[in-house]
Design an enzyme around this catalytic site. Structure first.
Site, PDB file in Angstrom:
ATOM      1  N   LYS A  73       0.825  -1.206   0.000  1.00 29.78           N
ATOM      2  CA  LYS A  73       0.000   0.000   0.000  1.00 29.78           C
ATOM      3  C   LYS A  73       0.861   1.260   0.000  1.00 29.78           C
ATOM      4  CE  LYS A  73      -4.380  -1.386   2.131  1.00 29.78           C
ATOM      5  NZ  LYS A  73      -5.342  -1.109   3.227  1.00 29.78           N
ATOM      6  N   ALA A 109      -2.413   2.059   6.196  1.00 25.55           N
ATOM      7  CA  ALA A 109      -2.740   1.091   7.246  1.00 25.55           C
ATOM      8  C   ALA A 109      -3.615  -0.022   6.676  1.00 25.55           C
ATOM      9  CB  ALA A 109      -3.473   1.783   8.398  1.00 25.55           C
ATOM     10  N   ASP A 110      -3.656  -1.128   7.402  1.00 25.25           N
ATOM     11  CA  ASP A 110      -4.553  -2.224   7.047  1.00 25.25           C
ATOM     12  C   ASP A 110      -4.984  -2.916   8.334  1.00 25.25           C
ATOM     13  OD1 ASP A 110      -5.670  -3.659   4.623  1.00 25.25           O
ATOM     14  OD2 ASP A 110      -4.921  -5.346   5.797  1.00 25.25           O
ATOM     15  N   THR A 111      -6.241  -3.341   8.383  1.00 27.40           N
ATOM     16  CA  THR A 111      -6.807  -3.969   9.577  1.00 27.40           C
ATOM     17  C   THR A 111      -7.342  -5.354   9.251  1.00 27.40           C
ATOM     18  OG1 THR A 111      -7.451  -1.800  10.472  1.00 27.40           O
ATOM     19  CG2 THR A 111      -8.539  -3.737  11.406  1.00 27.40           C
ATOM     20  N   ARG A 140      -1.978  -2.669  11.258  1.00 25.36           N
ATOM     21  CA  ARG A 140      -0.599  -2.243  11.034  1.00 25.36           C
ATOM     22  C   ARG A 140      -0.643  -0.929  10.268  1.00 25.36           C
ATOM     23  NH1 ARG A 140       4.467  -4.129  11.474  1.00 25.36           N
ATOM     24  NH2 ARG A 140       6.071  -3.413  10.028  1.00 25.36           N
TER      25      ARG A 140
END
Length: 211
Positions: free
Chosen positions: A59, A84-86, A121
């Site tokens: 990303k 970010a990624d969840t 993150r």
């Protein structure tokens, strides 16, 4: 010295998530939103930590490429880039976004009456090096759902609230009716751990202080 975040040098947010935009917007910082396109598929045998590290790296690179196109128009440089990624993790299994209402009911139902982890993150890059993380961190929150009847699970899935969300629920919406306890960062479950992000912005010199 890299510029601090200002109206002339905004912070880039590499995310199409309106929830992350709303959360970060609480800081009152000038933002410019980029929507990087990354294939978010879990590879065979991939752990949640490994998946998050890979996706967030991808990303950031994709967002930096979009920012490069912006720079070619002569606009002042971004002060930095945040991506970010969840993921929702149950029994070491990553639960992605549901395909439809039936899938949403199955995913959500598998979480009721037990605990799961929500992991986000995020990575921050500074001006001049937008494709390389200057700081990255993974934050984990433990969420416990109360038991729910089949009718409750079905009604929640049919509400549509969780159809575009990992784990098929929104803790900031009707999903809160099922949360019996939460240990860790609440905003992390929504999509961005604000405490850790604010500390990172200060640590990198992108802001003097927050709030």
């Amino acid at each position: 010295m890299p510029p601090r975040i200002s109206s002339n040098n905004p912070l880039g947010l590499g995310s199409a998530s309106p929830r992350r935009q709303q959360l970060l917007g609480q800081f009152g910082l000038p933002l410019e939103v980029f929507r990087p396109s990354v294939l978010e598929e879990v590879q065979p045998g991939e752990s949640a930590d490994g998946y998050l590290e890979r996706i967030v790296t991808d990303k950031l690179r994709a967002a930096a490429a979009l920012a490069q196109e912006r720079a070619s128009s002569g606009l002042p440089p971004l002060a930095g880039m945040l991506v970010a990624d969840t993921v929702v993790v149950r029994d070491e299994c990553i639960l992605n976004k549901p395909d439809d209402v039936e899938h949403a009911a199955a995913l959500f139902g598998s979480l009721t009456g037990r605990s799961h982890r929500v992991m986000t993150r995020f990575a921050l890059a500074k001006a001049g090096e937008l494709s390389r993380a200057a700081l990255a961190e993974t934050v984990t929150t433990e969420v416990t759902f109360r038991a729910a009847t089949a009718n409750e699970i079905r009604r929640y899935a049919e509400s549509g609230e969780g159809l575009d969300k990992a784990g098929a629920y929104a803790v900031q919406g009707l999903g809160a009716c099922f949360v019996s306890s939460l240990r860790g960062s609440y905003s992390n479950v929504v999509g961005l751990p604000l405490c850790e992000v604010s500390l990172a912005l200060v640590a990198l010199g992108l802001v003097e202080a927050l709030p």
